[in-house]
Design a protein around this motif. Sequence first.
Motif, mmCIF file in Angstrom:
data_model
loop_
_atom_site.group_PDB
_atom_site.id
_atom_site.type_symbol
_atom_site.label_atom_id
_atom_site.label_comp_id
_atom_site.label_asym_id
_atom_site.label_seq_id
_atom_site.Cartn_x
_atom_site.Cartn_y
_atom_site.Cartn_z
ATOM 1 N N ALA A 1 0.826 -1.195 0.000
ATOM 2 C CA ALA A 1 0.000 0.000 0.000
ATOM 3 C C ALA A 1 0.859 1.242 0.000
ATOM 4 O O ALA A 1 1.979 1.239 0.516
ATOM 5 N N CYS A 2 0.293 2.270 -0.579
ATOM 6 C CA CYS A 2 0.948 3.559 -0.602
ATOM 7 C C CYS A 2 0.501 4.308 0.641
ATOM 8 O O CYS A 2 -0.609 4.820 0.690
ATOM 9 N N THR A 3 1.325 4.276 1.692
ATOM 10 C CA THR A 3 0.860 4.821 2.964
ATOM 11 C C THR A 3 1.678 6.022 3.408
ATOM 12 O O THR A 3 2.834 5.876 3.790
ATOM 13 N N PRO A 4 1.098 7.201 3.389
ATOM 14 C CA PRO A 4 1.753 8.331 4.039
ATOM 15 C C PRO A 4 1.418 8.299 5.527
ATOM 16 O O PRO A 4 0.580 7.507 5.953
ATOM 17 N N GLU A 5 2.029 9.158 6.293
ATOM 18 C CA GLU A 5 1.659 9.244 7.702
ATOM 19 C C GLU A 5 0.213 9.742 7.815
ATOM 20 O O GLU A 5 -0.217 10.528 6.977
ATOM 21 N N PRO A 6 -0.574 9.334 8.792
ATOM 22 C CA PRO A 6 -0.237 8.424 9.888
ATOM 23 C C PRO A 6 -0.454 6.948 9.562
ATOM 24 O O PRO A 6 -0.164 6.111 10.402
ATOM 25 N N ALA A 7 -0.919 6.651 8.340
ATOM 26 C CA ALA A 7 -1.133 5.236 8.007
ATOM 27 C C ALA A 7 0.187 4.468 8.062
ATOM 28 O O ALA A 7 0.235 3.315 8.474
ATOM 29 N N PRO B 1 -4.160 9.598 17.469
ATOM 30 C CA PRO B 1 -3.935 9.297 18.894
ATOM 31 C C PRO B 1 -2.536 9.749 19.330
ATOM 32 O O PRO B 1 -1.573 9.602 18.569
ATOM 33 N N PRO B 2 -2.410 10.278 20.537
ATOM 34 C CA PRO B 2 -1.126 10.843 21.000
ATOM 35 C C PRO B 2 0.034 9.862 20.886
ATOM 36 O O PRO B 2 1.143 10.249 20.506
ATOM 37 N N THR B 3 -0.222 8.594 21.182
ATOM 38 C CA THR B 3 0.876 7.614 21.137
ATOM 39 C C THR B 3 1.447 7.509 19.728
ATOM 40 O O THR B 3 2.650 7.398 19.527
ATOM 41 N N LEU B 4 0.546 7.579 18.757
ATOM 42 C CA LEU B 4 0.961 7.458 17.369
ATOM 43 C C LEU B 4 1.684 8.722 16.937
ATOM 44 O O LEU B 4 2.673 8.691 16.199
ATOM 45 N N LEU B 5 1.193 9.828 17.453
ATOM 46 C CA LEU B 5 1.711 11.138 17.068
ATOM 47 C C LEU B 5 3.210 11.235 17.336
ATOM 48 O O LEU B 5 3.975 11.777 16.536
ATOM 49 N N GLU B 6 3.623 10.663 18.439
ATOM 50 C CA GLU B 6 5.033 10.683 18.817
ATOM 51 C C GLU B 6 5.906 10.070 17.734
ATOM 52 O O GLU B 6 7.016 10.506 17.476
ATOM 53 N N LYS B 7 5.391 9.022 17.117
ATOM 54 C CA LYS B 7 6.225 8.219 16.222
ATOM 55 C C LYS B 7 6.220 8.696 14.787
ATOM 56 O O LYS B 7 6.966 8.179 13.955
ATOM 57 N N LEU B 8 5.339 9.617 14.478
ATOM 58 C CA LEU B 8 5.186 10.021 13.079
ATOM 59 C C LEU B 8 6.502 10.559 12.513
ATOM 60 O O LEU B 8 7.217 11.298 13.175
ATOM 61 N N THR B 9 6.758 10.205 11.272
ATOM 62 C CA THR B 9 7.856 10.846 10.557
ATOM 63 C C THR B 9 7.274 12.099 9.905
ATOM 64 O O THR B 9 6.328 12.014 9.129
ATOM 65 N N LEU B 10 7.824 13.230 10.253
ATOM 66 C CA LEU B 10 7.272 14.450 9.683
ATOM 67 C C LEU B 10 7.833 14.674 8.287
ATOM 68 O O LEU B 10 8.983 14.332 8.010
ATOM 69 N N PRO B 11 7.030 15.237 7.402
ATOM 70 C CA PRO B 11 7.547 15.529 6.065
ATOM 71 C C PRO B 11 8.438 16.767 6.090
ATOM 72 O O PRO B 11 8.629 17.398 7.135
ATOM 73 N N HIS B 12 8.908 17.085 4.942
ATOM 74 C CA HIS B 12 9.777 18.253 4.810
ATOM 75 C C HIS B 12 8.922 19.379 4.249
ATOM 76 O O HIS B 12 8.070 19.172 3.396
ATOM 77 N N TRP B 13 9.115 20.589 4.797
ATOM 78 C CA TRP B 13 8.320 21.713 4.316
ATOM 79 C C TRP B 13 9.194 22.832 3.777
ATOM 80 O O TRP B 13 9.393 23.856 4.462
ATOM 81 N N PRO B 14 9.769 22.659 2.609
ATOM 82 C CA PRO B 14 10.584 23.744 2.056
ATOM 83 C C PRO B 14 9.687 24.926 1.673
ATOM 84 O O PRO B 14 8.493 24.750 1.417
#
Lengths: 259, 274, 274, 257, 302
Positions: E177-183, E257-270
Motif C-alpha cells: 500500500a501507498c501509505t503516508p503518515e499516519p497510516a 492518537p497521541p501515542t501514534l503522534l510521537e512516532k510520526l515521521t514528519l515531512p519536509h516543508w521547504p
Amino acid sequence: MKNLALRLFFVLALPLILVIAWWFASDSSTDVYWPPLHTILTTFPDVWTGERLSDDVLPSLLRLLAGYTAAAVVGVALGTVIGSYRRVRAVCEPVLEFLRAVPPPVLVPVIMLFAGIGDTMKIAVIASGCVWPILLNTVEGVRAVDSVMSETARSYGITGSARLRHVVLRSASPQIFAGLRQALSIGIILMVISEMFAASNGLGFTIVQFQRNFAIPDMWTGILLLGLLGFVLSVLFRLVERQVLGWYHGLRDTSRRSS
Amino acid sequence: MLDVRGLKKVYEGSGRRVEAVRDLTFTVDAGELVCLVGPSGCGKTTLLKCMGGLLTPTSGEVLLGGRPVSGPPPGMAFVFQEYGRSLFPWMRVRDNVELPLKQKKLSPSRRRELVADALESVGLTDAAGAYPWQLSGGMQQRVAIARALAYEPDVLLMDEPFAAVDAQTRADLEDLVRGLWQQRGITILFVTHDIDEAVYLGERVLILSTSPTVVQEQLKVDLPAERDQLHTRVAPRFAELRTHVYEQIQAAKRGKAADLEDVKDMKADAPPTH
Amino acid sequence: MLDVRGLKKVYEGSGRRVEAVRDLTFTVDAGELVCLVGPSGCGKTTLLKCMGGLLTPTSGEVLLGGRPVSGPPPGMAFVFQEYGRSLFPWMRVRDNVELPLKQKKLSPSRRRELVADALESVGLTDAAGAYPWQLSGGMQQRVAIARALAYEPDVLLMDEPFAAVDAQTRADLEDLVRGLWQQRGITILFVTHDIDEAVYLGERVLILSTSPTVVQEQLKVDLPAERDQLHTRVAPRFAELRTHVYEQIQAAKRGKAADLEDVKDMKADAPPTH
Amino acid sequence: MKAETALLGTAGFAGFLVLCEAVPRTGILSEDYFPPVTRIADALVTELGDQAFWTALGDTLTGWALGLAIAVTAGILAGVLIAVTPYLREATASTIEFLRPIPSVALIPLAVLLYGTELQSVLLLVVYASFWQVLIQTLYGVQDVDPVADETARSYGLGTWARVRHVLWPTALPYIMTGVRLAAAVALILAVTAELVIGAPGLGRRIAVAQSSQAVPDMYALVVVTGVLGLLINVGARTVERRALAWHQSVRGEVAV
Amino acid sequence: GSSNSSDSAGDTAADGTTTVKVGIIPILDVAPVYLGQKKGFYKKRGLKLELTPAQGGAAIVPGVLNNEFQFGFSNTTSLLVAQSKKVPVKVVANGVASTAEEGADFMGTTVKKGSPIKSPKQLEGKKVAVNSLNNICDTSIKESVRKDGGDASKLKFVEMPFDQMPAALENDDVDAACTPEPALSTVKEAGGTAIAASFYDVDPNLTVAMYFTSQQYAKQNPELVKKFQEATAESLEYADSHPDEVREIVATYTKIPPTLLEKLTLPHWPAEPNRASIERLAELAKQDGQLKEDPDLDALLP
Ligand SMILES: Nc1ncnc2c1ncn2[C@@H]1O[C@H](COP(=O)(O)OP(=O)(O)OP(=O)(O)O)[C@@H](O)[C@H]1O
Ligand SMILES: Nc1ncnc2c1ncn2[C@@H]1O[C@H](COP(=O)(O)OP(=O)(O)OP(=O)(O)O)[C@@H](O)[C@H]1O
Ligand SMILES: [Mg+2]
Ligand SMILES: [Mg+2]
C-alpha cells in the motif's frame, strides 16, 4: 396504432424539451465544469464504446444485478417475518433502523473487513443499501393484509408456506413492488459509491476518474449514461411489474378507464 | 358436535367498547342444519367467527366434538358475509376455488374435478377464467360458495351466503345446500336475514336477541324432511312458523322476548323430524 | 327525467370480453320510483353506474333532464352494492355521512342536523363515533344508506341497499324510502333481488333479461299509493304481481321471455296509480 | 403494550451490542479496525464532552431537517399533482426515471460549484436524494385508491380537491409514511456523506477527520451517533404514524387479537 | 453560473484584515498553515485564514474555481493534470515535500508483517493500494519498481482511502500500500515494513503537494496572493524547524492518537516548490499515460 404514437409522444415530449433547453442554455458556456451539451454528446460515443463497455459497464451491471437480487431476497424474506410477528418487529426494528441510518461511505470500511475488497464487497454495499426500501415496504405490505382475506385463508387451513405464497406475498405485492422500484435506483447510486472504494474498474469508478482528472465532458457523459441505464432498467422493471401485478392494475383501472 | 357454552365477546379499541355477545349457550348436533337469525348487528358474524376459531371469545368456550376450538379446525369451511373481500383479487376464479384444495392431499385431476363441479353447481362455469373483480356482486358471492362446496367440509359455516343473488338463483342454491346436507350428512350453521329461507332450510332456527346478545329462542322446524320450493313454502305450518320467527325478531328488536300465547306450543322440544 | 337510449356496455380486459348490457332503452319519469330486478350478473350494477355517470357506455346514451350524462351529475346519490368498500375506513361513521354534505354550501349546524337525522332514521345514532370496520355488515350498509339520505338528493340510485339487513329493519327501511319518496318527490331507481320488495316499493318494476341484457318486461305496479307492510303484502293483487315477476325472472334465466297467458293483461300500460 | 415494545426493542439492541463486543474480542475481526463496543463507548463519552461535537451535531441536524422538509413537501405535492392531472403521469414518467438514478454523489462537484461548501450544498444533495423516495412512494400510494371508494366520492360530487383530501390522501398515507421514513434515513445519510466529502461543517466532517487520522474508535463513535440519530428519527416517525393511521389495517391489526 | 459567492475577494473587515477561505485536507501535511495561523504569520500581513477541511481534490478544485475557497491544497499530480486540461489553476505556494532522507520519508510503500515481498521488484503482479488511481502514488511506486529493475506495467493498483489501507493489508486484500503518515506508522505498529520510499525514489526533494488559487483570483488580487505566499513561506519554514510544535498543532485538528503522534515521521516543508522534481513527476506521468499533453509549468507555478 394511434395509441402507440400517443404513448411515444408522452415518453419523449418532456425529455426533448429539457434537452433542447439544456442545449441552448449551455451552448456558449466556457466554464470547465459546464461544457456545452454538444461537446458532451460528441464525446459520448468516444467514451462509451469498445472496451469500456465490456471492461467497465458490464462488470458494474453484473454487480448491480447480484446486489439487487440479494437485497430483494433478503428484504422480502426478512420483511415478511418482521411484518408477520409483532414481537420480532419490536426486537429487530431498533437495530435495523440503526444500521439503516449509517451512511454507506462510512459503512464501506466495515463491510471491507468482512468481505474484502473484491466484487463481494461491492455487491454487499449495493445490497446493504437496496435492502431498506424493500424491507420497509414488505413489512408494511405484510402488516396491511386485508383482515377478511387472512381470515378466509385461516378458515380454509391455508397456513404456512401456502399462506405466505398465495395470500401474504400476493396481497403485499403492490407495496413490495413500490419498494423494489425504489431500490433499483438506490442500487445504481450505491453501485457508483461502492466503486469509489477499492475499485479498479466499473462505471462509477470511471466517472470518478474522469472527475478527478478534469475530463469534465467525459464525466458528464457518465452521468448521462447512468441516467440512461436507470431509465432502461425501469422500463424493464415496469414490464415485469405489469406481468406480476396484472390483476392489481386491472382492478385499480376499472373505474379509471371510464372517467 | 358443536357446543357453545357461555360465550361472551366484547370488542374494545379505538375508543369504543361493544359487548357484542353477552352469553350464548346452545348445541348443534352432528349432521344438523341450524339457521341463525337475529337483528342486524346482534352478533351473528361474531358468533360464527368464534365458532370457526377465527376470533377468541372474551369468555366462555366453543367445543367441537368435545374439544375446545382454539384455531380454525380442519374440515371446516366458512362463507364470509364480506364475500367481495374474501376472494383473492390476484387469482382467477378457478384458482380461488382450488386454493384450499391444495392444502388437502388430492390428485390434481380430482382437484380439477371438484372445482369444475362446484363452479357448475353455482352456475359459474363460464366465469372460471375471470378475476373476481370482473364479476358482479352475486357472482362473487357464488364463487365464495363454490369454494366452500369444493372443499367438501364436515362443518359448514355460512354467513348470509345468498344475500346478493337473485330470487331464482337463491332458490336453486337453497335446494343445493339442503341436497348436499342430506347426501353428505354435514353439519351446517347458516346465518340469514330471510325468515322464509331460515324456516325453509333449517331443522332448527336459532333466534338471537339484540346486542348484548343472548339466545332469544330455539325453534324446531317441524316440517317434513323432504322440502321443495313449490309446496313447502305454501304449507300452512310454514306460514305459522315464519310468522312466529318474524314476531320474535320484532320482539328482539324491541328488546324483550315476545310473549305471544298462540305460538307457545311451538317451543316444544319435539325431536327433529328427520 | 332519466332517459336510457340504446345503452350497450362491453367489458374488455385481462383476456375476457363480456357483453354485459346489449341494448337497453327505457325512461324514468321525474319523481318516479322504479325497481329493477334481473338475474344475478345480468348488468344491473353496470346499468346503474352508467346512469350515475360513473361508467362510460360502449354505445348508447343516458340523458338526465334532456342532457347527456358524462360524469356524476350533482344532486344524485348512489348506494353501492359493495357497501363495505364504499365507506372510507379512515373516517368515523359520522364523518362518512357528513363528507358529501361538505361539498354543499350548508351551515355546520344544518349539516350536523342532517347527519343526526339520517343516522337516526337507519337506527345508528349510537354508532356515530365508530369506524366502519367496527360495525357489522348490516350496520355498514345502513351507514351507506344514511349517507345517501343525508345528502338530500333529487335522484337516488340504490344497488341492493337492503341486502344485509334483517327482515324487520328491512321493512322499516322500505317504509322510510317510500315515505321520503312521497314527501320529497325524488326520483328513485332501486335494484333489488327481493321480488316482494320490488313490488311493494315500486311504481313500476323493470325486469331485465340475462346477459347480454335487454329489458325483458316493464310492469306497472297498480297497487294503491298508500302501502303498508301489513295490508299491502297480503293483497291478492300483490300476490299476482309478485308471481308474475317471479315467473318472468325464471323465464329470463332460462333465456327467453315468459309467454304466460294468464298474466297478459298485466302488461297494459295503465297510468301510474299515484 | 407500548412498554413491551420498548422492552423488546431494547433487548434487541442490547443483543446487537453484545455481538459487536464479542466479534472483536474473540478475534474474528481485528480490534484495531473494528474496536469493541466498550472502546467505542469510551470514545463516545469523550466526544459528548466536546463542545465542537454538539455544534457539529446541530449543523448536521439543521441540514437534515431542512432538506427533509423540503423534499417531503415537494415530493408529496409533486406526487399528488402528477397523479391527479390527466396525462401528467405519462408525460413525466420517462424524465423521472431518467433523473432518479443519477447518484447524488456524482452531483457533488456540481453542488460545490453552485453553493460552495455551505449549507446549501448539503441541502441540494439531501433534497435531491430524498425527494425521489417520497415521490415514488406517493405515486404508488395514489394508485392504490380503492375503485369503489373513488366511485363513491365521485358519485357524491366531491371535487378534485375534496377527493384528494378525503380519499386519495388517506389511501396514500401508509405509502407516504413509508416514503418519509425512507427519506428521513436517506436524508441523514446524505447530510453526513455530503459533509464527509465536501467538508461542510457537521458530523460528517468530524468523521472524515477521524478517518484520516486513523482514530478508529472515534470514527465508530461518530458513526454510532448517526445511527442513534436514525433510530430516534424512526421512533418519531412511528409515533406520528400510529396517530395518523389508527384506522389502517396495519395498525388496527395490532389492537385486535 | 459559477461565481455567486458573495465574498469574491474575501471579506475585508474594518481593521483591514481580509478573511480568506482555504480548502485543505485535514492531514499532517497542512500543519504549517495551522501553525502559521497560530503564530500570527498571516495576521501580521492582514490575513485571517478560515481553514475548511474537505475530503479531497474533488471538492477543493471546484471550490477554488468558483471562489468558494480563495486558496486550496492539492497534490502535485492533480494540479499538473488540471493544468494540462486547461483548468485555470495557479500555484501560489509550496505545500509539502519528500524528506530527502533515504529510509525516513513520510510516505512509504508498505507490506504487512511477514510478507514475502521484500523489495519493490517483487511487486510485479501484485495488488497495490493507492488512494487515487492514476495519481501521485502509482506514478511514484512504478518508479520505485523500475529503479529496482522490475516491470512497472505488471502492477495492479486498487483504489481505497489511506485510512483503510492498514486493515486491507492485514486482511490480505492487497499486497502492498501507498501509505503516508499516519497510516505509515499504523502499519509499522502492526509489524509491517516499508519496502520503498517511493516519493523519494521519484526525487529526493519531490514536491508532493502545493497551495493554489484560480488564475482569475490571482489576476484580480495580486496583493492578497502575494501576502498569502509570503505568510505561507514563513509558516513552512517555521514548521520545518519546529517539529515539536508541529506535533502539538496536529493534535488540534486531527484525531491522531497521541501515542501514534510521537512516532510520526514528519515531512519536509521547504518554502518553495522544487521545479525540477515537478518536471520529473510530469515526465513520469506522461510516460505512464496519466498526462496526455505536457503541462505548462510556467503558467502553473508562481
Ligand atoms: N372489529 C370490530 N371492532 C369493534 N366492534 C365490532 C367489530 N366487529 C363487530 N363489532 C360490533 O359487534 C356487534 C356485532 O357485530 P356482528 O358483525 O357480529 O353483527 P351481525 O349479527 O353479523 O350483524 P349483521 O347482520 O348486520 O351482519 C356490532 O355492534 C358491531 O358494531
Ligand atoms: N370490471 C369488470 N370487468 C369485466 N367484467 C365485468 C366488470 N364488472 C362487471 N362485469 C361483468 O358484467 C356483467 C354484469 O355485471 P353487473 O355487476 O352489472 O351485474 P349485476 O346485474 O349487478 O349482478 P348482481 O345482481 O350479481 O350484482 C357480469 O357478467 C360481470 O362479469
Ligand atoms: Mg354479520
Ligand atoms: Mg350488482
